[in-house]
Design a protein around this motif. Structure first.
Motif, PDB file in Angstrom:
ATOM      1  N   ASN A  71       0.849  -1.189   0.000  1.00 62.68           N
ATOM      2  CA  ASN A  71       0.000   0.000   0.000  1.00 62.68           C
ATOM      3  C   ASN A  71       0.884   1.237   0.000  1.00 62.68           C
ATOM      4  OD1 ASN A  71      -2.984  -0.893   0.475  1.00 62.68           O
ATOM      5  ND2 ASN A  71      -1.733  -2.186   1.806  1.00 62.68           N
ATOM      6  N   GLU A  72       0.700   2.090  -0.994  1.00 62.70           N
ATOM      7  CA  GLU A  72       1.549   3.279  -1.105  1.00 62.70           C
ATOM      8  C   GLU A  72       1.442   4.158   0.131  1.00 62.70           C
ATOM      9  OE1 GLU A  72       2.505   6.991  -4.062  1.00 62.70           O
ATOM     10  OE2 GLU A  72       1.302   5.339  -4.809  1.00 62.70           O
ATOM     11  N   ILE A  73       0.199   4.377   0.591  1.00 67.42           N
ATOM     12  CA  ILE A  73      -0.036   5.165   1.802  1.00 67.42           C
ATOM     13  C   ILE A  73      -0.968   4.350   2.684  1.00 67.42           C
ATOM     14  CG2 ILE A  73      -0.946   7.316   2.759  1.00 67.42           C
ATOM     15  CD1 ILE A  73      -0.432   8.596  -0.021  1.00 67.42           C
ATOM     16  N   GLN A 124      -7.105  13.212   4.292  1.00 66.45           N
ATOM     17  CA  GLN A 124      -8.219  13.579   3.422  1.00 66.45           C
ATOM     18  C   GLN A 124      -8.053  15.014   2.921  1.00 66.45           C
ATOM     19  OE1 GLN A 124     -11.315  12.543   6.193  1.00 66.45           O
ATOM     20  NE2 GLN A 124     -11.409  10.416   5.498  1.00 66.45           N
ATOM     21  N   ALA A 125      -7.590  15.908   3.780  1.00 65.25           N
ATOM     22  CA  ALA A 125      -7.367  17.299   3.384  1.00 65.25           C
ATOM     23  C   ALA A 125      -6.272  17.406   2.319  1.00 65.25           C
ATOM     24  CB  ALA A 125      -7.003  18.149   4.603  1.00 65.25           C
ATOM     25  N   CYS A 126      -5.331  16.467   2.334  1.00 59.75           N
ATOM     26  CA  CYS A 126      -4.263  16.445   1.341  1.00 59.75           C
ATOM     27  C   CYS A 126      -4.744  15.861   0.015  1.00 59.75           C
ATOM     28  CB  CYS A 126      -3.072  15.647   1.856  1.00 59.75           C
ATOM     29  SG  CYS A 126      -2.187  16.452   3.198  1.00 59.75           S
ATOM     30  N   GLY A 127      -5.932  15.292   0.012  1.00 59.24           N
ATOM     31  CA  GLY A 127      -6.510  14.774  -1.221  1.00 59.24           C
ATOM     32  C   GLY A 127      -5.876  13.493  -1.737  1.00 59.24           C
ATOM     33  N   VAL A 128      -5.349  12.677  -0.837  1.00 57.14           N
ATOM     34  CA  VAL A 128      -4.736  11.419  -1.266  1.00 57.14           C
ATOM     35  C   VAL A 128      -5.615  10.236  -0.876  1.00 57.14           C
ATOM     36  CG1 VAL A 128      -2.373  12.282  -1.170  1.00 57.14           C
ATOM     37  CG2 VAL A 128      -3.359  11.224   0.861  1.00 57.14           C
ATOM     38  N   ARG A 129      -5.518   9.193  -1.676  1.00 62.57           N
ATOM     39  CA  ARG A 129      -6.173   7.942  -1.320  1.00 62.57           C
ATOM     40  C   ARG A 129      -5.221   7.182  -0.412  1.00 62.57           C
ATOM     41  NH1 ARG A 129      -8.247   4.717  -6.290  1.00 62.57           N
ATOM     42  NH2 ARG A 129      -8.935   3.473  -4.544  1.00 62.57           N
ATOM     43  N   PHE A 130      -5.785   6.558   0.619  1.00 61.53           N
ATOM     44  CA  PHE A 130      -4.941   5.803   1.529  1.00 61.53           C
ATOM     45  C   PHE A 130      -5.692   4.601   2.070  1.00 61.53           C
ATOM     46  CE2 PHE A 130      -7.215   8.909   4.045  1.00 61.53           C
ATOM     47  CZ  PHE A 130      -7.529   8.265   5.236  1.00 61.53           C
ATOM     48  N   ALA A 131      -4.926   3.579   2.407  1.00 61.55           N
ATOM     49  CA  ALA A 131      -5.479   2.403   3.051  1.00 61.55           C
ATOM     50  C   ALA A 131      -5.406   2.622   4.554  1.00 61.55           C
ATOM     51  CB  ALA A 131      -4.684   1.163   2.658  1.00 61.55           C
ATOM     52  N   SER A 132      -6.249   1.918   5.280  1.00 66.05           N
ATOM     53  CA  SER A 132      -6.185   2.020   6.739  1.00 66.05           C
ATOM     54  C   SER A 132      -6.381   0.646   7.354  1.00 66.05           C
ATOM     55  CB  SER A 132      -7.244   2.990   7.265  1.00 66.05           C
ATOM     56  OG  SER A 132      -8.543   2.493   7.017  1.00 66.05           O
ATOM     57  N   VAL A 133      -5.836   0.495   8.544  1.00 69.08           N
ATOM     58  CA  VAL A 133      -5.985  -0.731   9.318  1.00 69.08           C
ATOM     59  C   VAL A 133      -6.485  -0.320  10.691  1.00 69.08           C
ATOM     60  CG1 VAL A 133      -4.784  -2.682  10.373  1.00 69.08           C
ATOM     61  CG2 VAL A 133      -4.129  -1.912   8.088  1.00 69.08           C
ATOM     62  N   ASN A 134      -7.607  -0.905  11.098  1.00 65.55           N
ATOM     63  CA  ASN A 134      -8.167  -0.664  12.425  1.00 65.55           C
ATOM     64  C   ASN A 134      -7.465  -1.583  13.414  1.00 65.55           C
ATOM     65  OD1 ASN A 134      -9.641  -0.365  14.746  1.00 65.55           O
ATOM     66  ND2 ASN A 134     -11.597  -0.966  13.853  1.00 65.55           N
ATOM     67  N   VAL A 135      -6.557  -1.031  14.205  1.00 60.70           N
ATOM     68  CA  VAL A 135      -5.777  -1.850  15.134  1.00 60.70           C
ATOM     69  C   VAL A 135      -6.615  -2.354  16.304  1.00 60.70           C
ATOM     70  CG1 VAL A 135      -3.605  -0.713  14.521  1.00 60.70           C
ATOM     71  CG2 VAL A 135      -4.909   0.113  16.490  1.00 60.70           C
ATOM     72  N   LEU A 136      -7.787  -1.765  16.517  1.00 58.93           N
ATOM     73  CA  LEU A 136      -8.659  -2.227  17.600  1.00 58.93           C
ATOM     74  C   LEU A 136      -9.319  -3.556  17.249  1.00 58.93           C
ATOM     75  CD1 LEU A 136     -10.377   1.110  18.676  1.00 58.93           C
ATOM     76  CD2 LEU A 136      -8.415  -0.034  19.720  1.00 58.93           C
ATOM     77  N   ALA A 137      -9.312  -3.921  15.982  1.00 56.19           N
ATOM     78  CA  ALA A 137      -9.942  -5.169  15.555  1.00 56.19           C
ATOM     79  C   ALA A 137      -9.084  -6.384  15.898  1.00 56.19           C
ATOM     80  CB  ALA A 137     -10.214  -5.127  14.053  1.00 56.19           C
ATOM     81  N   TYR A 185       2.500   5.255   7.182  1.00 56.92           N
ATOM     82  CA  TYR A 185       3.582   4.758   6.336  1.00 56.92           C
ATOM     83  C   TYR A 185       3.324   5.228   4.911  1.00 56.92           C
ATOM     84  CZ  TYR A 185       4.858   1.683  10.178  1.00 56.92           C
ATOM     85  OH  TYR A 185       5.247   1.205  11.406  1.00 56.92           O
ATOM     86  N   VAL A 186       4.366   5.732   4.283  1.00 56.83           N
ATOM     87  CA  VAL A 186       4.266   6.178   2.893  1.00 56.83           C
ATOM     88  C   VAL A 186       5.378   5.482   2.101  1.00 56.83           C
ATOM     89  CG1 VAL A 186       4.365   8.152   1.325  1.00 56.83           C
ATOM     90  CG2 VAL A 186       3.291   8.404   3.577  1.00 56.83           C
ATOM     91  N   ARG A 187       4.980   4.759   1.077  1.00 57.08           N
ATOM     92  CA  ARG A 187       5.910   3.991   0.246  1.00 57.08           C
ATOM     93  C   ARG A 187       6.876   3.160   1.091  1.00 57.08           C
ATOM     94  NH1 ARG A 187       4.396   8.318  -2.306  1.00 57.08           N
ATOM     95  NH2 ARG A 187       5.911   9.790  -1.541  1.00 57.08           N
ATOM     96  N   GLY A 188       6.320   2.503   2.100  1.00 61.04           N
ATOM     97  CA  GLY A 188       7.094   1.589   2.930  1.00 61.04           C
ATOM     98  C   GLY A 188       7.861   2.225   4.069  1.00 61.04           C
ATOM     99  N   GLU A 189       7.866   3.552   4.133  1.00 64.41           N
ATOM    100  CA  GLU A 189       8.629   4.256   5.174  1.00 64.41           C
ATOM    101  C   GLU A 189       7.704   4.781   6.256  1.00 64.41           C
ATOM    102  OE1 GLU A 189      12.018   4.580   5.278  1.00 64.41           O
ATOM    103  OE2 GLU A 189      12.045   3.300   3.496  1.00 64.41           O
TER     104      GLU A 189
END
Length: 114
Positions: free
Chosen positions: A14-16, A40-53, A74-78
């Motif tokens: 995932n890129e972001i 969202q304000a930066c206008g990028v698509r991103f994946a998310s993981v809910n750590v509470l799950a 994390y962005v591009r693995g960093e």
């Protein structure tokens, strides 16, 4: 596959990606909500993981990054950081440069001339 291997794979695929408490649509903590809003304000698509799950993921990501708190971006693995770091980067204009590097947004004039 160990949790560390699984996290590495998810981060690399995932890129972001934002590890957060809850989801961008329904954050479960103020810091996680703020980081999702910044992205969202930066206008990028991103994946998310809910750590509470999953407690294994919640503890595993802290070990993976050697960072004690959630959210984590994390962005591009960093690893970029958590809420305070993201907020500071956003306010000084650096976050958008990290999220959308100039070389990815524009093509050179040489590419346009044949």
């Amino acid at each position: 596959m160990s949790i560390q291997d699984q996290l590495k794979e998810v981060i690399q695929n995932n890129e972001i990606i934002l590890f957060m408490k809850g989801t961008p649509e329904f954050p479960q903590c103020g810091f996680s909500g703020r980081t999702a809003q910044i992205l969202q304000a930066c206008g990028v698509r991103f994946a998310s993981v809910n750590v509470l799950a999953d407690d294994t993921v919640r503890e595993g990501i802290k070990q993976y990054s050697n960072w004690p708190t959630i959210p984590q971006l994390y962005v591009r693995g960093e690893f970029v950081g958590g809420c305070d770091i993201m907020m500071e980067l956003y306010e000084n204009g650096e976050l958008e440069k990290i999220l959308k590097p100039e070389d990815a947004q524009t093509e050179s004039a040489e590419d346009q001339v044949s």
